[in-house]
Design an enzyme around this catalytic site. Structure first.
Site, PDB file in Angstrom:
ATOM      1  N   CYS A   1      -8.067  -5.536  -9.543  1.00 57.02           N
ATOM      2  CA  CYS A   1      -8.305  -6.024 -11.135  1.00 57.02           C
ATOM      3  C   CYS A   1      -9.386  -7.177 -10.944  1.00 57.02           C
ATOM      4  O   CYS A   1      -8.978  -8.151 -10.373  1.00 57.02           O
ATOM      5  CB  CYS A   1      -7.044  -6.360 -11.602  1.00 57.02           C
TER       6      CYS A   1
ATOM      7  N   PRO B   1       2.085   7.429   6.294  1.00 54.74           N
ATOM      8  CA  PRO B   1       3.475   6.556   6.099  1.00 54.74           C
ATOM      9  C   PRO B   1       3.120   4.916   6.587  1.00 54.74           C
ATOM     10  O   PRO B   1       2.332   4.690   7.714  1.00 54.74           O
ATOM     11  CB  PRO B   1       4.385   7.454   6.959  1.00 54.74           C
ATOM     12  N   GLU B   2       3.950   4.013   5.821  1.00 57.33           N
ATOM     13  CA  GLU B   2       3.626   2.752   6.377  1.00 57.33           C
ATOM     14  C   GLU B   2       4.887   2.032   7.061  1.00 57.33           C
ATOM     15  O   GLU B   2       5.946   2.949   7.195  1.00 57.33           O
ATOM     16  CB  GLU B   2       3.210   1.821   5.121  1.00 57.33           C
TER      17      GLU B   2
ATOM     18  N   LYS C   1       3.641   1.238  12.792  1.00 52.92           N
ATOM     19  CA  LYS C   1       3.985   2.542  12.400  1.00 52.92           C
ATOM     20  C   LYS C   1       4.195   3.412  13.570  1.00 52.92           C
ATOM     21  O   LYS C   1       4.082   4.644  13.415  1.00 52.92           O
ATOM     22  CB  LYS C   1       2.285   2.989  11.976  1.00 52.92           C
TER      23      LYS C   1
END
Length: 259
Positions: free
Chosen positions: A254, A2-3, A51
């Protein structure tokens, strides 16, 4: 894992159920705190820092970290649990609500005055009321040779970004995860964009980076290593990056859009 947005939302739900209410029962199912009883204490607030979660009473702070599998569930007192009981690490009750912490990676009960020992090493909280962009930029930029991916992931620099956010943010900003921080033209702009992404996602369960919340359409690069870039059609790449071999994290990018 979890962020920051998920942890912020968890703190919000816990605060709604617990703040201003007296604890009628506490059960800490870890050996170091198994005998601790906070029943009778009034919960002042529940807050997140990156967090990390802090459930505060006048004298104590229940500090937890969800790590990979953890979760806090808030439900009406007396209703059935939604996970196996053996995975519960903390149970907090008041007259109306029950909060169960499952599979928590960190759970400890601290004196309020000792909170800094648990979270004092963290950088500015991206979703905190005292968010400090200038301080975050200073910390992230301190090592100009460090890859930007690692600098943004480091919770000592700024608290709240995780692997998914940093991979998606770097795609949106057109930055290779390997690029040294010193070669990033505007670090403040990169961090600000990521902070806005967290802020937009914090109030919704379906996290999105593309504008679509449909399954399979919500990410640009994260965990899409077998797919093609949504912008240019180039085959996406993936690998691992870390300051040392035992601390490597998965990266996705990418090669055309993130030179």
């Amino acid at each position: 894992m979890p962020e920051g947005d998920t942890v912020w939302r968890t703190a919000h739900h816990l605060h709604e159920a617990l703040a201003g209410q007296v604890l009628t029962r506490t059960d800490f199912r870890v050996p170091a705190f198994a005998t601790v009883d906070l029943s009778g204490e009034l919960v002042d607030e529940v807050v997140s820092h990156g967090k990390h979660l802090l459930i505060r009473t006048a004298e104590h702070s229940i500090h937890s970290h969800l790590k990979m599998e953890g979760a806090w569930h808030v439900q009406r007192l007396g209703t059935d649990w939604r996970r196996p009981g053996h995975s519960a690490r903390a149970v907090l009750e008041n007259a109306e609500w029950q909060a169960i912490g499952y599979s928590l990676g960190i759970l400890e009960v601290l004196a309020r005055s000792d909170e800094a020992e648990a979270i004092g090493h963290l950088g500015p909280d991206l979703l905190g009321p005292d968010w400090d962009l200038d301080e975050a930029v200073r910390r992230v930029s301190a090592d100009p040779d460090r890859p930007v991916f690692l600098a943004l992931m480091d919770q000592r620099n700024l608290a709240g970004f995780g692997n998914e956010y940093v991979n998606e943010l770097l795609f949106i900003m057109g930055l290779s995860p390997h690029r040294p921080v010193g070669q990033v033209r505007d670090v403040a702009r990169v961090i600000s964009r990521g902070q806005r992404m967290l802020d937009v996602n914090k109030s919704r369960i379906e996290r999105s980076f593309t504008g679509s919340t449909r399954t399979g359409e919500d990410r640009w690069v994260y965990r899409r290593e077998r797919a093609r870039c949504r912008r240019c059609g180039t085959r996406l790449m993936n690998g691992q990056l870390g300051d040392r071999p035992t601390a490597e994290r998965n990266i996705f990018w990418c090669p055309h859009c993130q030179p």
